[in-house]
Design a protein around this motif. Structure first.
Motif, PDB file in Angstrom:
ATOM      1  N   ALA A  40       0.851  -1.200   0.000  1.00 20.78           N
ATOM      2  CA  ALA A  40       0.000   0.000   0.000  1.00 20.78           C
ATOM      3  C   ALA A  40       0.878   1.239   0.000  1.00 20.78           C
ATOM      4  O   ALA A  40       1.815   1.352   0.792  1.00 20.78           O
ATOM      5  CB  ALA A  40      -0.923   0.008   1.210  1.00 20.78           C
ATOM      6  N   GLU A  42      -1.056   4.200  -0.404  1.00 27.64           N
ATOM      7  CA  GLU A  42      -2.113   5.116  -0.009  1.00 27.64           C
ATOM      8  C   GLU A  42      -2.930   4.491   1.116  1.00 27.64           C
ATOM      9  O   GLU A  42      -2.869   3.277   1.347  1.00 27.64           O
ATOM     10  CB  GLU A  42      -3.023   5.456  -1.194  1.00 27.64           C
ATOM     11  CG  GLU A  42      -2.321   6.175  -2.327  1.00 27.64           C
ATOM     12  CD  GLU A  42      -3.265   6.484  -3.478  1.00 27.64           C
ATOM     13  OE1 GLU A  42      -3.210   7.602  -4.007  1.00 27.64           O
ATOM     14  OE2 GLU A  42      -4.065   5.584  -3.834  1.00 27.64           O
ATOM     15  N   GLY A  43      -3.711   5.313   1.799  1.00 30.57           N
ATOM     16  CA  GLY A  43      -4.571   4.822   2.852  1.00 30.57           C
ATOM     17  C   GLY A  43      -5.841   5.639   2.941  1.00 30.57           C
ATOM     18  O   GLY A  43      -5.927   6.756   2.403  1.00 30.57           O
ATOM     19  N   PHE A  44      -6.852   5.057   3.608  1.00 25.89           N
ATOM     20  CA  PHE A  44      -8.125   5.742   3.821  1.00 25.89           C
ATOM     21  C   PHE A  44      -8.090   6.393   5.203  1.00 25.89           C
ATOM     22  O   PHE A  44      -7.927   5.711   6.214  1.00 25.89           O
ATOM     23  CB  PHE A  44      -9.291   4.759   3.715  1.00 25.89           C
ATOM     24  CG  PHE A  44      -9.361   4.055   2.388  1.00 25.89           C
ATOM     25  CD1 PHE A  44      -9.883   4.678   1.281  1.00 25.89           C
ATOM     26  CD2 PHE A  44      -8.887   2.747   2.257  1.00 25.89           C
ATOM     27  CE1 PHE A  44      -9.952   4.022   0.051  1.00 25.89           C
ATOM     28  CE2 PHE A  44      -8.946   2.084   1.047  1.00 25.89           C
ATOM     29  CZ  PHE A  44      -9.482   2.724  -0.063  1.00 25.89           C
ATOM     30  N   ARG A  50      -9.095   8.858   0.332  1.00 26.91           N
ATOM     31  CA  ARG A  50      -7.867   8.118   0.041  1.00 26.91           C
ATOM     32  C   ARG A  50      -6.721   9.098  -0.203  1.00 26.91           C
ATOM     33  O   ARG A  50      -6.798   9.936  -1.111  1.00 26.91           O
ATOM     34  CB  ARG A  50      -8.088   7.225  -1.181  1.00 26.91           C
ATOM     35  CG  ARG A  50      -6.945   6.300  -1.532  1.00 26.91           C
ATOM     36  CD  ARG A  50      -7.422   5.281  -2.539  1.00 26.91           C
ATOM     37  NE  ARG A  50      -6.354   4.407  -2.970  1.00 26.91           N
ATOM     38  CZ  ARG A  50      -6.551   3.208  -3.508  1.00 26.91           C
ATOM     39  NH1 ARG A  50      -7.800   2.754  -3.655  1.00 26.91           N
ATOM     40  NH2 ARG A  50      -5.545   2.464  -3.896  1.00 26.91           N
ATOM     41  N   TRP A 212     -13.594  -1.144   6.578  1.00 26.17           N
ATOM     42  CA  TRP A 212     -12.822  -1.547   5.412  1.00 26.17           C
ATOM     43  C   TRP A 212     -13.683  -2.428   4.515  1.00 26.17           C
ATOM     44  O   TRP A 212     -14.560  -3.159   4.977  1.00 26.17           O
ATOM     45  CB  TRP A 212     -11.558  -2.294   5.823  1.00 26.17           C
ATOM     46  CG  TRP A 212     -11.825  -3.538   6.617  1.00 26.17           C
ATOM     47  CD1 TRP A 212     -12.019  -4.813   6.150  1.00 26.17           C
ATOM     48  CD2 TRP A 212     -11.966  -3.632   8.048  1.00 26.17           C
ATOM     49  NE1 TRP A 212     -12.255  -5.679   7.175  1.00 26.17           N
ATOM     50  CE2 TRP A 212     -12.224  -4.990   8.363  1.00 26.17           C
ATOM     51  CE3 TRP A 212     -11.891  -2.701   9.075  1.00 26.17           C
ATOM     52  CZ2 TRP A 212     -12.409  -5.431   9.662  1.00 26.17           C
ATOM     53  CZ3 TRP A 212     -12.065  -3.142  10.386  1.00 26.17           C
ATOM     54  CH2 TRP A 212     -12.324  -4.491  10.660  1.00 26.17           C
ATOM     55  N   ASN A 214     -12.715  -4.911   1.122  1.00 28.21           N
ATOM     56  CA  ASN A 214     -11.724  -5.457   0.190  1.00 28.21           C
ATOM     57  C   ASN A 214     -12.409  -6.422  -0.764  1.00 28.21           C
ATOM     58  O   ASN A 214     -13.382  -7.095  -0.396  1.00 28.21           O
ATOM     59  CB  ASN A 214     -10.615  -6.203   0.927  1.00 28.21           C
ATOM     60  CG  ASN A 214      -9.769  -5.283   1.780  1.00 28.21           C
ATOM     61  OD1 ASN A 214      -9.765  -4.074   1.580  1.00 28.21           O
ATOM     62  ND2 ASN A 214      -9.061  -5.844   2.739  1.00 28.21           N
ATOM     63  N   GLN A 234      -7.799  -6.437  -3.564  1.00 33.62           N
ATOM     64  CA  GLN A 234      -7.789  -4.992  -3.780  1.00 33.62           C
ATOM     65  C   GLN A 234      -8.662  -4.298  -2.741  1.00 33.62           C
ATOM     66  O   GLN A 234      -9.812  -4.699  -2.521  1.00 33.62           O
ATOM     67  CB  GLN A 234      -8.325  -4.664  -5.188  1.00 33.62           C
ATOM     68  CG  GLN A 234      -8.467  -3.207  -5.498  1.00 33.62           C
ATOM     69  CD  GLN A 234      -7.153  -2.585  -5.908  1.00 33.62           C
ATOM     70  OE1 GLN A 234      -6.405  -3.176  -6.697  1.00 33.62           O
ATOM     71  NE2 GLN A 234      -6.850  -1.423  -5.380  1.00 33.62           N
ATOM     72  N   ALA A 235      -8.127  -3.264  -2.079  1.00 28.76           N
ATOM     73  CA  ALA A 235      -8.928  -2.457  -1.164  1.00 28.76           C
ATOM     74  C   ALA A 235      -9.867  -1.570  -1.964  1.00 28.76           C
ATOM     75  O   ALA A 235      -9.435  -0.861  -2.878  1.00 28.76           O
ATOM     76  CB  ALA A 235      -8.024  -1.608  -0.285  1.00 28.76           C
ATOM     77  N   SER A 237     -12.579   0.430  -0.270  1.00 29.97           N
ATOM     78  CA  SER A 237     -12.877   1.626   0.523  1.00 29.97           C
ATOM     79  C   SER A 237     -12.456   1.377   1.960  1.00 29.97           C
ATOM     80  O   SER A 237     -12.178   0.242   2.364  1.00 29.97           O
ATOM     81  CB  SER A 237     -14.366   1.979   0.453  1.00 29.97           C
ATOM     82  OG  SER A 237     -15.159   0.979   1.072  1.00 29.97           O
ATOM     83  N   ALA A 244      -4.721   1.209   1.912  1.00 33.62           N
ATOM     84  CA  ALA A 244      -5.367   0.795   0.659  1.00 33.62           C
ATOM     85  C   ALA A 244      -4.482  -0.258  -0.008  1.00 33.62           C
ATOM     86  O   ALA A 244      -3.804  -0.001  -1.002  1.00 33.62           O
ATOM     87  CB  ALA A 244      -5.579   1.999  -0.250  1.00 33.62           C
ATOM     88  N   GLN A 246      -3.166  -3.786  -1.865  1.00 34.99           N
ATOM     89  CA  GLN A 246      -3.460  -4.653  -2.995  1.00 34.99           C
ATOM     90  C   GLN A 246      -2.285  -5.588  -3.206  1.00 34.99           C
ATOM     91  O   GLN A 246      -1.161  -5.286  -2.813  1.00 34.99           O
ATOM     92  CB  GLN A 246      -3.719  -3.835  -4.269  1.00 34.99           C
ATOM     93  CG  GLN A 246      -2.551  -2.986  -4.702  1.00 34.99           C
ATOM     94  CD  GLN A 246      -2.837  -2.223  -5.976  1.00 34.99           C
ATOM     95  OE1 GLN A 246      -3.846  -2.454  -6.640  1.00 34.99           O
ATOM     96  NE2 GLN A 246      -1.966  -1.298  -6.330  1.00 34.99           N
TER      97      GLN A 246
END
Length: 256
Positions: A40, A42-44, A50, A212, A214, A234-235, A237, A244, A246
């Motif tokens: 990852a 990125e993150g939520f 994101r 989360w 996925n 895959q994430a 949301s 995020a 994958q």
């Protein structure tokens, strides 16, 4: 937060039965070894937006799952895992949680089945073990309801297909309890090939909102009592500083 992959299921596939609402027959055993490599950048965040992480997040895991039919309706499940992960704040390497549980088929018909599952999980041990352990304490408990339906459908060219929904409450020692929703759809292309599409969703029950969702898509190839699964997770949301992630998943199944 890392969401461990859940075991998948299928119905009426010669030589292969997956962990899920359908029980193993008395004396039957299945072992699944699964490897995951999640990344990852990125993150939520708390608001669900994101955004880039300060540094990349890596999570690798190799798990072994085994189930054994104690009776035609009662199945024993055992799961253990080795994990490695690191990000800006922590790194971990060692044994993940070890889980043991029982799954009982409470209702069934020719196409539909409903089961209940209860499990106990022991925290992992290793370098900075709290990073990937089930909770801040020593153990977790889980209660899960599983419902599945299978059949042959004209709109799929009379191919066999199945759907399953699992709803769970994870009671965590020292951390917020969690609710989980897992949905699996599967289509048998023929006697040896199957497509799987899965959604794993969850949320914390109290405290700061963490959620989360996925997805995982995979294909399964069968050779007698052996099967190979290859897919991609895959994430979709999240909320509450969820990475995020994958990456690929690979699993080998053996039926005894």
């Amino acid at each position: 937060m890392r969401l461990a992959a859940a075991a998948v299921l299928a119905a009426a596939w010669p030589g292969v039965v997956f962990a899920g609402a359908w029980p193993l027959e008395r004396g039957g055993t299945q072992v699944i070894v699964k490897a995951e490599r999640m990344r990852a950048s990125e993150g939520f965040e708390i608001d669900g937006v994101r955004r880039p992480l300060l540094a990349g997040r890596d999570d690798d895991a190799v798990s072994i799952f085994a189930e054994h039919g104690l009776t035609d309706r009662l199945t024993l499940q055992v799961r253990a895992e080795f994990q490695r992960g690191d990000d800006t704040f922590a790194d971990y390497e060692g044994n993940g949680p070890t889980e043991i549980g029982l799954r009982y088929q409470v209702l069934y018909s020719r196409r539909t089945t409903v089961s209940l599952y209860g499990a106990y999980a022991r925290a992992g041990e290793g370098r900075n073990a709290g990073y990937a352990a089930p909770g801040a304490g020593d153990h977790d408990w889980e209660v899960r309801l599983l419902a599945g339906h299978s059949g042959s459908y004209a709109w799929l060219g009379r191919r066999d297909a199945f759907a399953e929904v699992q709803i769970a409450r994870r009671i965590r020692d020292g951390l917020a309890d969690e609710d989980h929703l897992d949905v699996t759809l599967g289509v048998h292309l023929n006697d040896d090939w199957m497509l799987l599409s899965q959604i794993y969703a969850g949320r914390t029950v109290e405290g700061p909102a963490v959620r989360w969702v996925n997805s995982e898509s995979s294909i399964v190839r069968r050779w007698g009592d052996w099967s190979l699964q290859a897919g991609w997770r895959q994430a979709l949301s999240g909320r509450g500083e969820v990475p995020a992630q994958q990456g690929p998943v690979l699993a080998v199944w053996r039926r005894f």
